[in-house]
Design an enzyme around this catalytic site. Sequence first.
Site, mmCIF file in Angstrom:
data_model
loop_
_atom_site.group_PDB
_atom_site.id
_atom_site.type_symbol
_atom_site.label_atom_id
_atom_site.label_comp_id
_atom_site.label_asym_id
_atom_site.label_seq_id
_atom_site.Cartn_x
_atom_site.Cartn_y
_atom_site.Cartn_z
ATOM 1 N N ARG A 115 25.567 84.806 -21.196
ATOM 2 C CA ARG A 115 26.431 85.765 -21.554
ATOM 3 C C ARG A 115 27.635 85.951 -20.733
ATOM 4 O O ARG A 115 29.002 86.267 -21.243
ATOM 5 C CB ARG A 115 26.000 87.290 -21.066
ATOM 6 C CG ARG A 115 26.995 88.456 -20.856
ATOM 7 C CD ARG A 115 26.308 89.782 -20.541
ATOM 8 N NE ARG A 115 27.001 90.765 -20.731
ATOM 9 C CZ ARG A 115 26.507 92.248 -20.563
ATOM 10 N NH1 ARG A 115 25.115 92.323 -19.883
ATOM 11 N NH2 ARG A 115 27.365 93.177 -20.410
ATOM 12 N N ASN A 166 22.776 92.628 -8.588
ATOM 13 C CA ASN A 166 21.993 92.956 -10.000
ATOM 14 C C ASN A 166 22.675 92.012 -10.923
ATOM 15 O O ASN A 166 21.905 91.528 -11.820
ATOM 16 C CB ASN A 166 21.866 93.998 -10.188
ATOM 17 C CG ASN A 166 22.983 94.989 -10.833
ATOM 18 O OD1 ASN A 166 24.086 94.380 -10.239
ATOM 19 N ND2 ASN A 166 22.808 95.817 -11.685
ATOM 20 N N GLU A 262 33.866 99.259 -10.217
ATOM 21 C CA GLU A 262 32.707 99.567 -11.430
ATOM 22 C C GLU A 262 31.584 100.075 -10.394
ATOM 23 O O GLU A 262 31.042 99.194 -9.656
ATOM 24 C CB GLU A 262 32.720 98.378 -12.319
ATOM 25 C CG GLU A 262 33.470 97.980 -13.141
ATOM 26 C CD GLU A 262 34.008 99.141 -14.228
ATOM 27 O OE1 GLU A 262 35.149 98.872 -14.858
ATOM 28 O OE2 GLU A 262 33.123 99.856 -14.498
ATOM 29 N N CYS A 296 23.388 99.590 -13.448
ATOM 30 C CA CYS A 296 24.142 100.704 -13.118
ATOM 31 C C CYS A 296 23.936 101.451 -14.434
ATOM 32 O O CYS A 296 24.318 102.819 -14.369
ATOM 33 C CB CYS A 296 25.581 100.461 -12.927
ATOM 34 S SG CYS A 296 26.434 99.386 -14.372
ATOM 35 N N THR A 297 23.689 101.122 -15.718
ATOM 36 C CA THR A 297 23.842 101.973 -16.777
ATOM 37 C C THR A 297 22.484 102.263 -17.556
ATOM 38 O O THR A 297 22.140 102.302 -18.396
ATOM 39 C CB THR A 297 24.314 100.916 -18.018
ATOM 40 O OG1 THR A 297 23.942 99.569 -17.858
ATOM 41 C CG2 THR A 297 25.883 100.916 -17.847
HETATM 42 P P1 NAP Z 1 26.497 97.237 -2.839
HETATM 43 O O1 NAP Z 1 25.773 97.180 -1.598
HETATM 44 O O2 NAP Z 1 27.727 98.140 -2.700
HETATM 45 O O3 NAP Z 1 27.479 95.722 -2.603
HETATM 46 C C1 NAP Z 1 28.326 95.364 -3.644
HETATM 47 C C2 NAP Z 1 29.142 94.173 -2.974
HETATM 48 O O4 NAP Z 1 29.983 94.837 -2.022
HETATM 49 C C3 NAP Z 1 28.356 93.214 -2.385
HETATM 50 O O5 NAP Z 1 28.927 91.970 -2.585
HETATM 51 C C4 NAP Z 1 28.526 93.397 -0.961
HETATM 52 O O6 NAP Z 1 28.245 92.386 -0.155
HETATM 53 C C5 NAP Z 1 30.016 94.158 -1.041
HETATM 54 N N1 NAP Z 1 30.272 94.921 0.171
HETATM 55 C C6 NAP Z 1 29.271 95.575 0.963
HETATM 56 N N2 NAP Z 1 30.122 96.307 1.831
HETATM 57 C C7 NAP Z 1 31.441 95.969 1.894
HETATM 58 C C8 NAP Z 1 32.532 96.475 2.274
HETATM 59 N N3 NAP Z 1 32.528 97.282 3.504
HETATM 60 N N4 NAP Z 1 33.734 96.044 1.864
HETATM 61 C C9 NAP Z 1 33.929 95.168 0.861
HETATM 62 N N5 NAP Z 1 32.660 94.770 0.014
HETATM 63 C C10 NAP Z 1 31.225 95.161 0.653
HETATM 64 O O7 NAP Z 1 25.703 97.361 -4.033
HETATM 65 P P2 NAP Z 1 24.681 96.399 -4.651
HETATM 66 O O8 NAP Z 1 23.524 96.765 -3.898
HETATM 67 O O9 NAP Z 1 25.164 94.921 -4.453
HETATM 68 O O10 NAP Z 1 24.417 96.672 -6.318
HETATM 69 C C11 NAP Z 1 23.932 97.828 -6.589
HETATM 70 C C12 NAP Z 1 25.135 99.105 -6.765
HETATM 71 O O11 NAP Z 1 26.081 98.576 -7.557
HETATM 72 C C13 NAP Z 1 24.431 100.386 -7.590
HETATM 73 O O12 NAP Z 1 24.825 101.442 -6.927
HETATM 74 C C14 NAP Z 1 24.922 100.066 -9.097
HETATM 75 O O13 NAP Z 1 24.901 101.047 -9.688
HETATM 76 C C15 NAP Z 1 26.093 99.377 -8.916
HETATM 77 N N6 NAP Z 1 26.481 98.612 -9.923
HETATM 78 C C16 NAP Z 1 27.539 99.146 -10.978
HETATM 79 C C17 NAP Z 1 27.797 98.303 -11.791
HETATM 80 C C18 NAP Z 1 28.866 98.774 -12.675
HETATM 81 O O14 NAP Z 1 29.328 98.159 -13.614
HETATM 82 N N7 NAP Z 1 29.425 100.096 -12.822
HETATM 83 C C19 NAP Z 1 27.213 97.232 -12.041
HETATM 84 C C20 NAP Z 1 26.188 96.688 -11.314
HETATM 85 C C21 NAP Z 1 25.997 97.479 -9.969
HETATM 86 P P3 NAP Z 1 27.033 92.133 0.670
HETATM 87 O O15 NAP Z 1 25.918 91.811 -0.366
HETATM 88 O O16 NAP Z 1 27.090 91.236 1.755
HETATM 89 O O17 NAP Z 1 26.438 93.316 1.271
HETATM 90 O O1 G3P Z 2 24.550 97.233 -13.594
HETATM 91 C C1 G3P Z 2 25.393 96.111 -14.387
HETATM 92 C C2 G3P Z 2 26.000 96.902 -15.253
HETATM 93 O O2 G3P Z 2 27.060 96.052 -15.593
HETATM 94 C C3 G3P Z 2 24.983 97.103 -16.640
HETATM 95 O O3 G3P Z 2 25.326 95.981 -17.436
HETATM 96 O O4 G3P Z 2 24.969 95.000 -19.640
HETATM 97 O O5 G3P Z 2 22.902 95.584 -18.300
HETATM 98 O O6 G3P Z 2 24.406 97.657 -19.358
HETATM 99 P P1 G3P Z 2 24.362 96.012 -18.801
#
Ligand code: NAP
Ligand code: G3P
Length: 500
Positions: A115, A166, A262, A296-297
């Site tokens: 992808r 993820n 995001e 996230c979705t």
């Molecule tokens: P996360 O804990 O917020 O970490 C995301 C990224 O941010 C990681 O690379 C993390 O590094 C980094 N990070 C942590 N603290 C930071 C700081 N103070 N400043 C800058 N960067 C920092 O999220 P995750 O656990 O990886 O992912 C899960 C979350 O992401 C869920 O809430 C999910 O809904 C959301 N998500 C949203 C989307 C979307 O497209 N909307 C897609 C995927 C995931 P480290 O790994 O070293 O902590």
């Molecule tokens: O959490 C990752 C977000 O980007 C969802 O992607 O393609 O699984 O809906 P998708």
Amino acid sequence: MQTTEFPDIKEGLEYKYYCGGKWEKSISGKTISIRNPYNDDLVGKIQACSKEEVDKVIRTAQENIDCWIETPLNERIEVLRKSAKIIRQWSEPLGQLLMKEIGKPIKSAISEIVRTAEIFEGTADFAATLGGETIMGDAFEGFTREKISLTYRVPLGVVLCIGPFNYPFNLTGSKIAPALVAGNAVVMKPPTQGALTPLHYGKILEEAGVPPGVFNIITGRGSEIGDYLVGHPSIAMISFTGSSETGKKLAKTAGMKPLLLELGGKDAAIVLDDADLELTVNAIVSGAFSFSGQRCTAVKRVLPMPAIADELVNKVLEKTIQLSVGAPEENNTIGPLISSKQCDYVQGLIDDAIEKGALLKCGNKREGNIMWPTILDNVTTDMRIAWEEPFGPVLPIIRISSAEEAIKISNKSEYGLQGMIFTENLDLAFNIAQELDVGTVQINGKSSRGPDHFPFLGTKSSGLGTQGIKYSIEAMSRPKVVVMNLSERGKLVRECKSDL
Ligand code: NAP
Ligand code: G3P
């Protein structure tokens, strides 16, 4: 184009960070062990980089951006196409590594890699159409056609790309491609758990022709170097995907610079009396439990109307208990969550709901980091699971009595990523969709980010700005305006025939 064999970029199990075209060990002398969330095997070690190295990679990007800005767009586009070819060629080994480091089922892991190649190709296609606009001044009183505005797009500078655990390869690649094609230099900070696969971008982009120093990778815990990275004055723009908590903190630290965030979601599926139940059940079960709900979705709430609620719950249950559970290498739908800590959090949400009267239909079982898919019926709004994002295989059923109630509960969430409406009445669906405070409403489909040329955005705690191929390129560039003030001296005089 012949590409080299899949490279071994590690020494033993130790991976270095990538700066100025070189792989380096951190001066901190520390590494972070990355362990397979399914069996706790040591998969690799990454550099725990220091703030000095944050300065170094950003300075390197800053010092090398000029040569990249001067590179013709068609050459930058060709680099993306070559990158896509390499990614496709290495999709199997990259997928295997991704599976080991985040516990993603093998087929999903490989499809994440493929992808990403598609995103690179789509970004290359769209970038070729990048342009601006020309506006004549005489649309406004007092101005003439001799005042002409010419607009084109220019890069922002050094773009910081931060991805989540993820989709660590895809959601860093979906930032790197538009950033580079727009002419920016890039510093990428992969998630710590999920860093090993995106580290290969150093090799991929080097092979594809990105000059040394234009693309750089820094590794280390976000909690240790994240604030310093984000607040660095030489960072011109930040594209971040991750939790809402981290995103909000980042926005405060970043200050006056463009952000593309995001974040989290709590996507609700509203199911009306006339919904096609087979379609709805398939969408809900797949949407709620693929990659163990770590999307996230993911479908994170189901709001069924009374007439079909019992039948819907029973059909969802019937399909859910058939989901395969176990090792990611056997492509089981339900595999490990990313960490024991995350499992504890999800268990807390389940316990809270049951204590407050939710009806457990299946699940509430854990072995190691594997949590069985759990369905909670009769969930009420006083329960944490009604509002918090589990990022695990838990599905709350919140029974509703009207579409108005569904809209109210949907919109009360702090999140606004996507929503879903299942009904055969498309007029009603469209009317409800207009009332939902979310980035995207899916009608008769599960919430999802793809296809990747679609706009993808969240409201409220779900994000800032819009991702998606065209939108990402626009977010990582800006208009440059040149106004021509021509003299009327050269103007050709046209005689107006008075009888016209
Ligand atoms: P996360 O804990 O917020 O970490 C995301 C990224 O941010 C990681 O690379 C993390 O590094 C980094 N990070 C942590 N603290 C930071 C700081 N103070 N400043 C800058 N960067 C920092 O999220 P995750 O656990 O990886 O992912 C899960 C979350 O992401 C869920 O809430 C999910 O809904 C959301 N998500 C949203 C989307 C979307 O497209 N909307 C897609 C995927 C995931 P480290 O790994 O070293 O902590
Ligand atoms: O959490 C990752 C977000 O980007 C969802 O992607 O393609 O699984 O809906 P998708």
